[in-house]
Structure formats: structure tokens, C-alpha cells
Scaffold this motif. Structure first.
Motif, mmCIF file in Angstrom:
data_model
loop_
_atom_site.group_PDB
_atom_site.id
_atom_site.type_symbol
_atom_site.label_atom_id
_atom_site.label_comp_id
_atom_site.label_asym_id
_atom_site.label_seq_id
_atom_site.Cartn_x
_atom_site.Cartn_y
_atom_site.Cartn_z
ATOM 1 N N ASP A 47 0.826 -1.204 0.000
ATOM 2 C CA ASP A 47 0.000 0.000 0.000
ATOM 3 C C ASP A 47 0.866 1.261 0.000
ATOM 4 O O ASP A 47 2.066 1.217 0.244
ATOM 5 C CB ASP A 47 -0.964 0.012 1.193
ATOM 6 C CG ASP A 47 -0.249 -0.072 2.534
ATOM 7 O OD1 ASP A 47 0.597 0.788 2.824
ATOM 8 O OD2 ASP A 47 -0.526 -1.025 3.295
ATOM 9 N N ARG A 48 0.222 2.393 -0.275
ATOM 10 C CA ARG A 48 0.924 3.668 -0.439
ATOM 11 C C ARG A 48 1.625 4.107 0.858
ATOM 12 O O ARG A 48 2.729 4.654 0.814
ATOM 13 C CB ARG A 48 -0.081 4.722 -0.901
ATOM 14 C CG ARG A 48 0.452 6.147 -0.967
ATOM 15 C CD ARG A 48 1.528 6.330 -2.029
ATOM 16 N NE ARG A 48 2.036 7.684 -2.005
ATOM 17 C CZ ARG A 48 1.479 8.714 -2.649
ATOM 18 N NH1 ARG A 48 0.389 8.532 -3.380
ATOM 19 N NH2 ARG A 48 2.007 9.920 -2.576
ATOM 20 N N GLU A 49 0.988 3.871 1.998
ATOM 21 C CA GLU A 49 1.591 4.315 3.260
ATOM 22 C C GLU A 49 2.928 3.606 3.506
ATOM 23 O O GLU A 49 3.922 4.245 3.846
ATOM 24 C CB GLU A 49 0.643 4.050 4.424
ATOM 25 C CG GLU A 49 1.189 4.559 5.757
ATOM 26 C CD GLU A 49 0.204 4.348 6.899
ATOM 27 O OE1 GLU A 49 0.383 4.999 7.951
ATOM 28 O OE2 GLU A 49 -0.729 3.538 6.743
ATOM 29 N N TYR B 168 2.473 4.516 -9.278
ATOM 30 C CA TYR B 168 1.589 4.408 -10.442
ATOM 31 C C TYR B 168 0.915 3.038 -10.477
ATOM 32 O O TYR B 168 -0.295 2.920 -10.734
ATOM 33 C CB TYR B 168 2.389 4.636 -11.719
ATOM 34 C CG TYR B 168 1.609 4.396 -12.993
ATOM 35 C CD1 TYR B 168 0.659 5.314 -13.425
ATOM 36 C CD2 TYR B 168 1.813 3.248 -13.746
ATOM 37 C CE1 TYR B 168 -0.072 5.092 -14.589
ATOM 38 C CE2 TYR B 168 1.094 3.015 -14.902
ATOM 39 C CZ TYR B 168 0.163 3.935 -15.322
ATOM 40 O OH TYR B 168 -0.558 3.712 -16.470
ATOM 41 N N ALA B 169 1.702 1.980 -10.196
ATOM 42 C CA ALA B 169 1.138 0.622 -10.199
ATOM 43 C C ALA B 169 0.047 0.491 -9.140
ATOM 44 O O ALA B 169 -0.979 -0.164 -9.370
ATOM 45 C CB ALA B 169 2.243 -0.398 -9.944
ATOM 46 N N MET B 170 0.268 1.119 -8.003
ATOM 47 C CA MET B 170 -0.745 1.073 -6.938
ATOM 48 C C MET B 170 -1.994 1.868 -7.314
ATOM 49 O O MET B 170 -3.113 1.485 -6.970
ATOM 50 C CB MET B 170 -0.151 1.609 -5.635
ATOM 51 C CG MET B 170 0.885 0.693 -5.018
ATOM 52 S SD MET B 170 1.622 1.416 -3.529
ATOM 53 C CE MET B 170 2.613 0.029 -2.945
ATOM 54 N N GLU C 14 -4.210 -5.474 -8.945
ATOM 55 C CA GLU C 14 -4.799 -6.602 -9.665
ATOM 56 C C GLU C 14 -4.629 -6.454 -11.179
ATOM 57 O O GLU C 14 -4.851 -7.403 -11.934
ATOM 58 C CB GLU C 14 -6.294 -6.735 -9.318
ATOM 59 C CG GLU C 14 -7.198 -5.638 -9.864
ATOM 60 C CD GLU C 14 -7.190 -4.369 -8.995
ATOM 61 O OE1 GLU C 14 -8.021 -3.490 -9.264
ATOM 62 O OE2 GLU C 14 -6.350 -4.270 -8.069
ATOM 63 N N HIS C 15 -4.205 -5.257 -11.634
ATOM 64 C CA HIS C 15 -3.990 -5.012 -13.065
ATOM 65 C C HIS C 15 -2.492 -5.005 -13.361
ATOM 66 O O HIS C 15 -1.754 -4.170 -12.833
ATOM 67 C CB HIS C 15 -4.594 -3.673 -13.487
ATOM 68 C CG HIS C 15 -6.057 -3.552 -13.207
ATOM 69 N ND1 HIS C 15 -7.003 -4.319 -13.838
ATOM 70 C CD2 HIS C 15 -6.741 -2.748 -12.339
ATOM 71 C CE1 HIS C 15 -8.212 -3.999 -13.399
ATOM 72 N NE2 HIS C 15 -8.071 -3.053 -12.476
#
Length: 332
Positions: free
Chosen positions: A29-31, A69-71, A76-77
């Protein structure tokens, strides 16, 4: 996993969407990404001021941005390499046209570029490289040098006719110019040329940018004839012992082989490795250079002289022995 980001950035190809996807899934996750990025920068800089440089700064920043960017699109993509190439191409073309270059002139240069160029290079790098080629179009070899990030680093780009000895000659020449190579990428063009992009750290005796370009230009007239300079091992490094480890593995690219070398770092190390590979009739296509304190961990993408993966065990063993001769001081 406080070393995860450092190892991913320095030992893997972060322009590969699969590497980014795997790293993003591990971070989750971003955090955690924000905290890991800050911790990694602080950890490297805090270990030793000499370990932190403009290249590592940008490398970690690129990994952070790509992972963010991936997040954002969702783990899942899977990241799509074709989408990245198209976006890079379009952004670079727009900037070049804004600078006054015609789309036809740019397309003429890019026709010989491998598709990987639009995956491996940032749009800003493609703009700089294309401008270099178009401004020196009548020269056999085009070369450009510029400051990279902070003043301690330089970026070197050159396009030259492909032939054996380029990597070895370049490494020996840059070593003589007191420039430490931290990254080298060689991409074959379809018109018989090779595109080289190299990041170097300046030493206390490095010359100015103009002289570096002139010296490299001269060296490329006969790169295979240039031998590595001899160096005395600095006193502070004589007390550090790092066991040399050489490993070969399959590359994600079918016609390439991965060479991993872990050994004690020292002046002229990369030039010596490149020279041994040349003498062993091995071609180098990519080099990722990582230094952890007094230990060097370098990864090379190599092939035989015919651009095929090296699968002959006797040839690999001969190459291992030749490298050990140089790296452990048994032969100079």
C-alpha cells in the motif's frame, strides 16, 4: 524488509514492468511505500556519505514513482509494457516538436531504435539522445555528456557503429578519466549501431565535460586496443576481505545470459572485468553496478560473440576462472 527497496532498485531492472509489479505487491500500500522510501534514502545516506549519490537518488525516486503508479491503477492489473512504450514515445515526440524538430526527422532517428529504448529510457532521456543524434548526424559517432542530478555525477550518451571491444574500451577510458561507472546500458540499433547510456561519478581528478567527450570520441576509433590501467589497492581497502562469488543464470531474454559478480570493490574493477570479457570473446549488453560499503555486487547481461545465450558449461567455467585470475590478483 528494510533492504527490499534498496536491493530492488540496485540489483533489478526497474524499467521492467514485472519487477515493478512484484515490488508493489510486496509493499502492498501507499503508506508503506512512503515510509520505505524515506527509510531507504536515510539508511543509505546514514551508512556512509560516500554511498549516497545522484544516481541512487534518481534510481530510488524512479522506483517510488513507478510503484505509486502501479498502486494507483490497482495491483490486480498488470502493468502493460506496450502502454508504457507508447506513452514514453508520445511524451518525447511532443517535447522534441516543441523544441523545433519535425516529426519526420525524429521518426527517421527512431526507426533504428529498438523497442526496448522506449521502455528503458525516460521521455526526457529520449529527447536528449535524439537531439544529440540530429545535431551530429554527419559524424560517424555521436556523443554527448551532461551533468546528472547533483554535481557529483555525469550522464554520457553515445551512438557508434557496433563492434567488439566497445564496452571494454569505454570502461578502461572512463577509469583513466577518474570516472566511476555506476550504470551502463547498451542497446543494439537496427542500423548496425549501438546506443550506450552510462552514468558515472566524478573523481577528484576528473576533467571537464568537453575533454571527457573528446577523449571518449578518440578511444572509440579502436576501443579493443585499450587495456585497463594498473592500480595500487588503497591502504584503507587492504584490510577488508570479501570472498569473490561468480554466478551464471538464465536471462528473461532467451538469447542472453546473466552474470553476477560479488567481490571486493577497488579502483579499476569494472575496467578489469570488461577486459576479461573481451578477451573471452563475450559481449556485454547491460551492466548494473551496485556498491555496498567495500563490497561490489555487479550484474551483467552477456552473450557469446554471435549474440546467443552461453550454455556451454566448459565455456562458463573457463570464463569463471579467467575472472577469478583478475579479481583475486592471480593475473594482471
Amino acid at each position: 524488509k528494510h533492504l527490499l527497496m534498496s536491493f530492488t532498485a540496485q540489483k533489478h531492472d526497474i524499467s521492467d514492468p514485472k519487477v515493478i509489479q512484484t515490488f508493489a505487491i510486496q509493499v502492498a500500500d501507499r503508506e508503506h511505500l512512503d515510509y520505505l522510501y524515506i527509510l531507504t534514502c536515510a539508511d543509505i545516506a546514514g551508512t556512509s556519505p560516500k554511498l549516497w549519490n545522484a544516481f541512487k537518488d534518481q534510481l530510488l525516486a524512479e522506483l517510488y514513482i513507478a510503484t505509486r503508479y502501479a498502486m494507483r491503477i490497482g495491483l490486480e492489473h498488470a502493468l502493460n509494457a506496450d502502454d508504457i512504450r507508447n506513452e514514453t514515445r508520445n511524451m518525447a515526440l511532443a517535447k522534441l516538436m516543441d523544441a523545433g524538430f519535425s516529426e519526420d526527422a525524429v521518426d527517421a532517428v527512431w526507426q533504428s531504435f529498438p523497442e526496448d529504448a522506449f521502455l528503458r529510457y525516460r521521455p526526457e532521456q529520449l529527447v536528449w539522445q535524439t537531439q544529440c543524434i540530429l545535431s551530429q548526424i554527419h559524424s560517424a559517432t555521436q556523443i554527448q555528456v551532461r551533468e546528472f542530478g547533483h554535481r557529483d555525477s555525469l550522464e554520457i550518451f553515445l551512438r557508434t557503429p557496433d563492434r567488439d571491444g566497445i564496452f571494454s574500451g569505454l570502461m578502461a577510458t572512463l577509469d583513466r578519466l577518474d570516472l566511476g561507472v555506476v550504470h551502463a546500458r547498451l542497446l543494439p540499433a537496427s542500423d548496425g549501431h549501438v546506443l550506450d547510456n552510462i552514468i558515472v561519478l566524478k573523481g577528484s581528478h576528473s576533467p571537464d565535460i568537453k575533454r571527457i567527450a573528446q577523449t571518449v570520441q578518440a578511444a572509440l576509433k579502436d576501443p579493443a586496443s585499450i587495456k585497463p590501467a594498473k592500480h595500487m589497492l588503497p591502504r584503507q581497502l587492504r584490510h577488508f576481505k570479501t570472498a569473490t562469488r561468480i554466478e551464471f543464470s538464465a536471462s528473461p531474454t532467451p538469447d542472453r545470459t546473466m552474470l553476477s559478480i560479488v567481490c571486493a570493490d577497488r579502483p579499476g574493477l569494472l575496467a578489469d572485468i570488461a577486459y576479461v570479457l573481451l578477451q573471452s570473446r563475450i559481449r556485454v549488453h547491460d551492466a548494473r553496478i551496485a556498491t555496498f560499503g567495500e563490497r561490489a555486487e555487479d550484474i551483467f547481461t552477456i552473450s557469446d560473440r554471435d549474440d546467443h545465450a552461453i550454455k556451454d558449461e566448459s565455456l562458463l567455467q573457463s570464463l569463471r576462472e579467467a575472472l577469478l585470475d583478475y579479481l583475486e590478483g592471480r593475473k594482471k
